[in-house]
Design an enzyme around this catalytic site. Structure first.
Site, PDB file in Angstrom:
ATOM      1  N   ASN A 150      40.987  29.454  31.430  1.00 22.47           N
ATOM      2  CA  ASN A 150      39.699  30.108  31.181  1.00 22.47           C
ATOM      3  C   ASN A 150      40.002  31.406  30.439  1.00 22.47           C
ATOM      4  O   ASN A 150      40.531  32.345  31.028  1.00 22.47           O
ATOM      5  CB  ASN A 150      39.012  30.379  32.531  1.00 22.47           C
ATOM      6  CG  ASN A 150      37.753  31.202  32.372  1.00 22.47           C
ATOM      7  OD1 ASN A 150      37.281  31.445  31.256  1.00 22.47           O
ATOM      8  ND2 ASN A 150      37.200  31.648  33.494  1.00 22.47           N
ATOM      9  N   TRP A 151      39.668  31.421  29.169  1.00 20.31           N
ATOM     10  CA  TRP A 151      40.025  32.582  28.349  1.00 20.31           C
ATOM     11  C   TRP A 151      39.027  33.730  28.472  1.00 20.31           C
ATOM     12  O   TRP A 151      39.210  34.777  27.841  1.00 20.31           O
ATOM     13  CB  TRP A 151      40.201  32.154  26.884  1.00 20.31           C
ATOM     14  CG  TRP A 151      41.442  31.321  26.674  1.00 20.31           C
ATOM     15  CD1 TRP A 151      42.376  30.999  27.622  1.00 20.31           C
ATOM     16  CD2 TRP A 151      41.884  30.709  25.447  1.00 20.31           C
ATOM     17  NE1 TRP A 151      43.375  30.231  27.063  1.00 20.31           N
ATOM     18  CE2 TRP A 151      43.101  30.038  25.730  1.00 20.31           C
ATOM     19  CE3 TRP A 151      41.380  30.656  24.144  1.00 20.31           C
ATOM     20  CZ2 TRP A 151      43.818  29.329  24.763  1.00 20.31           C
ATOM     21  CZ3 TRP A 151      42.087  29.946  23.177  1.00 20.31           C
ATOM     22  CH2 TRP A 151      43.285  29.299  23.490  1.00 20.31           C
ATOM     23  N   LYS A 152      37.963  33.499  29.216  1.00 24.67           N
ATOM     24  CA  LYS A 152      36.958  34.556  29.448  1.00 24.67           C
ATOM     25  C   LYS A 152      36.548  35.201  28.117  1.00 24.67           C
ATOM     26  O   LYS A 152      36.513  34.516  27.093  1.00 24.67           O
ATOM     27  CB  LYS A 152      37.502  35.572  30.461  1.00 24.67           C
ATOM     28  CG  LYS A 152      37.998  34.874  31.748  1.00 24.67           C
ATOM     29  CD  LYS A 152      38.284  35.785  32.899  1.00 24.67           C
ATOM     30  CE  LYS A 152      38.742  34.956  34.098  1.00 24.67           C
ATOM     31  NZ  LYS A 152      38.936  35.740  35.313  1.00 24.67           N
ATOM     32  N   HIS A 179      31.097  30.422  37.615  1.00 26.29           N
ATOM     33  CA  HIS A 179      32.254  31.306  37.819  1.00 26.29           C
ATOM     34  C   HIS A 179      31.802  32.579  38.534  1.00 26.29           C
ATOM     35  O   HIS A 179      30.688  33.058  38.303  1.00 26.29           O
ATOM     36  CB  HIS A 179      32.895  31.652  36.468  1.00 26.29           C
ATOM     37  CG  HIS A 179      34.221  32.318  36.620  1.00 26.29           C
ATOM     38  ND1 HIS A 179      34.345  33.649  36.926  1.00 26.29           N
ATOM     39  CD2 HIS A 179      35.481  31.829  36.554  1.00 26.29           C
ATOM     40  CE1 HIS A 179      35.634  33.948  37.026  1.00 26.29           C
ATOM     41  NE2 HIS A 179      36.349  32.858  36.802  1.00 26.29           N
ATOM     42  N   GLU A 218      32.407  35.556  38.072  1.00 25.76           N
ATOM     43  CA  GLU A 218      31.994  36.649  37.177  1.00 25.76           C
ATOM     44  C   GLU A 218      30.565  36.436  36.694  1.00 25.76           C
ATOM     45  O   GLU A 218      29.823  37.397  36.487  1.00 25.76           O
ATOM     46  CB  GLU A 218      32.987  36.760  36.003  1.00 25.76           C
ATOM     47  CG  GLU A 218      34.306  37.373  36.466  1.00 25.76           C
ATOM     48  CD  GLU A 218      35.540  36.858  35.741  1.00 25.76           C
ATOM     49  OE1 GLU A 218      35.403  36.260  34.663  1.00 25.76           O
ATOM     50  OE2 GLU A 218      36.654  37.047  36.280  1.00 25.76           O
ATOM     51  N   GLU A 237      37.980  29.466  43.818  1.00 30.63           N
ATOM     52  CA  GLU A 237      38.475  30.738  43.287  1.00 30.63           C
ATOM     53  C   GLU A 237      38.030  31.881  44.205  1.00 30.63           C
ATOM     54  O   GLU A 237      36.915  32.390  44.049  1.00 30.63           O
ATOM     55  CB  GLU A 237      37.915  30.979  41.882  1.00 30.63           C
ATOM     56  CG  GLU A 237      38.341  29.955  40.860  1.00 30.63           C
ATOM     57  CD  GLU A 237      38.357  30.532  39.448  1.00 30.63           C
ATOM     58  OE1 GLU A 237      39.386  30.405  38.786  1.00 30.63           O
ATOM     59  OE2 GLU A 237      37.348  31.143  39.027  1.00 30.63           O
ATOM     60  N   GLY A 264      42.304  38.026  39.012  1.00 31.55           N
ATOM     61  CA  GLY A 264      42.704  39.162  38.181  1.00 31.55           C
ATOM     62  C   GLY A 264      43.346  40.299  38.952  1.00 31.55           C
ATOM     63  O   GLY A 264      43.489  41.397  38.435  1.00 31.55           O
ATOM     64  N   SER A 288      44.919  34.492  40.085  1.00 36.40           N
ATOM     65  CA  SER A 288      46.289  34.992  39.905  1.00 36.40           C
ATOM     66  C   SER A 288      47.351  33.888  39.931  1.00 36.40           C
ATOM     67  O   SER A 288      48.435  34.075  40.493  1.00 36.40           O
ATOM     68  CB  SER A 288      46.598  36.082  40.931  1.00 36.40           C
ATOM     69  OG  SER A 288      45.709  37.176  40.770  1.00 36.40           O
ATOM     70  N   GLY A 329      43.321  32.251  34.513  1.00 39.24           N
ATOM     71  CA  GLY A 329      42.721  33.254  33.640  1.00 39.24           C
ATOM     72  C   GLY A 329      43.797  33.928  32.801  1.00 39.24           C
ATOM     73  O   GLY A 329      44.293  33.374  31.814  1.00 39.24           O
ATOM     74  N   GLY A 330      44.193  35.120  33.207  1.00 36.13           N
ATOM     75  CA  GLY A 330      45.117  35.952  32.433  1.00 36.13           C
ATOM     76  C   GLY A 330      46.358  35.233  31.936  1.00 36.13           C
ATOM     77  O   GLY A 330      46.751  35.380  30.771  1.00 36.13           O
TER      78      GLY A 330
HETATM   79  P1  13P Z   1      43.186  35.149  36.843  1.00 40.35           P
HETATM   80  O1  13P Z   1      44.118  33.973  36.674  1.00 40.35           O
HETATM   81  O2  13P Z   1      43.300  36.149  35.732  1.00 40.35           O
HETATM   82  O3  13P Z   1      43.294  35.746  38.209  1.00 40.35           O
HETATM   83  O4  13P Z   1      41.686  34.569  36.714  1.00 40.35           O
HETATM   84  C1  13P Z   1      41.321  33.458  37.446  1.00 40.35           C
HETATM   85  C2  13P Z   1      40.008  32.984  36.971  1.00 40.35           C
HETATM   86  O5  13P Z   1      39.000  33.648  37.135  1.00 40.35           O
HETATM   87  C3  13P Z   1      39.954  31.690  36.271  1.00 40.35           C
HETATM   88  O6  13P Z   1      38.647  31.250  36.105  1.00 40.35           O
END
Ligand code: 13P
Length: 254
Positions: free
Chosen positions: A10-12, A96, A98, A168, A174, A214, A235-236
């Site tokens: 997920n590149w957000k 998600h 967020e 999640e 994050g 993470s 994510g990251g």
């Molecule tokens: P991180 O891997 O950066 O913690 O993010 C997880 C995430 O929100 C994937 O959708």
């Protein structure tokens, strides 16, 4: 039960179109020898068509990070399932944390979005998980129950054959503070049992439950070693192809 693992990025709100293409091309090359794993990347909307051009012939599936549930209409700024489908998208991340936190998404809007995804033959990746406060108050299972009951309300299991559930925990996203593999396994087992009660055993056994929060090259193998962990939503650590491929090529212990 033979569930094919799904490793999804997920590149957000990171990467322009050209940056997305660059990463996607590297990843396509690095992943050409990967077998028996589904790989998905979800770049931002403006990059989808560009990335699709480049990965069409690769092993990578294209995902979107959101959609709107209406088919068409005066909804400025929104994107429909059909628009995504035509752009080459096959998975869509829905609900998600967020989006729940910053854009007012609720279990009810998640449910409508899953309906829209299913109607357009997109595989919904439904995100669920508790916040830090809810965890402290020992409400994790209650929160997950409500997210599942209301997010999947009114569906028959045969409509959800492509559903992926992403657990999640908000406190792990994050933060570098991943849930431990044992914690993840325990919650995934709980989710599978809940799905079994809400639908049926066969569907529960077939549904992929993936973990996000993470995930890194150095914790993926241990997470994936557990029976009920069917993949990861990253994510990251998915933003860099050299890093993400290490997660995709984790050590398989099961
Ligand atoms: P991180 O891997 O950066 O913690 O993010 C997880 C995430 O929100 C994937 O959708």
């Amino acid at each position: 039960m033979n569930r094919i693992p799904l490793i999804a990025g997920n590149w957000k709100m990171f990467k322009t179109g050209s940056q997305s293409v660059e990463t996607a091309l590297s990843l396509a090359e690095l992943s050409c020898d990967v077998k028996d794993i589904d790989i998905m990347i979800a770049p931002p909307f403006p990059a989808l068509a560009l990335v699709n051009e480049k990965i069409r012939a690769s092993r990578i599936h294209l995902g979107a990070q959101n959609l709107f549930y209406e088919k068409a209409g005066a909804y400025t700024g929104e994107v429909s399932a059909e628009m995504l489908k035509e752009t080459g998208v096959s998975y869509v991340i829905i609900g998600h944390s967020e989006r729940r936190q910053y854009f007012g998404e609720t279990n009810e809007s998640v449910c409508r979005k899953i309906r829209a995804a299913v109607d357009s033959a997109l595989a919904p990746v439904m995100c669920i998980g508790e916040t830090e406060d809810e965890k402290k108050e020992e409400k994790t299972f209650y929160v997950l129950d409500k997210q599942i009951e209301n997010g999947l309300k009114g569906f028959r299991s045969d409509e959800l054959s492509d559903l992926v559930i992403a657990y999640e925990p908000v406190w792990a996203i994050g933060t570098g503070n991943s849930a431990t593999p044992d914690q993840v396994q325990q919650v995934h087992r709980y989710i599978r049992t809940k799905i079994q009660k809400f639908f049926n055993r066969k569907f529960a056994e077939e549904t992929r439950i993936i973990y996000g929060g993470s995930v890194k090259p150095d914790n993926i193998s241990e997470l994936m070693a557990h029976d009920d962990v069917d993949g990861a939503l990253v994510g990251g650590a998915s933003l860099d192809a050299d890093n993400f491929i290490k997660i995709i090529k984790y050590n398989r212990m099961k």
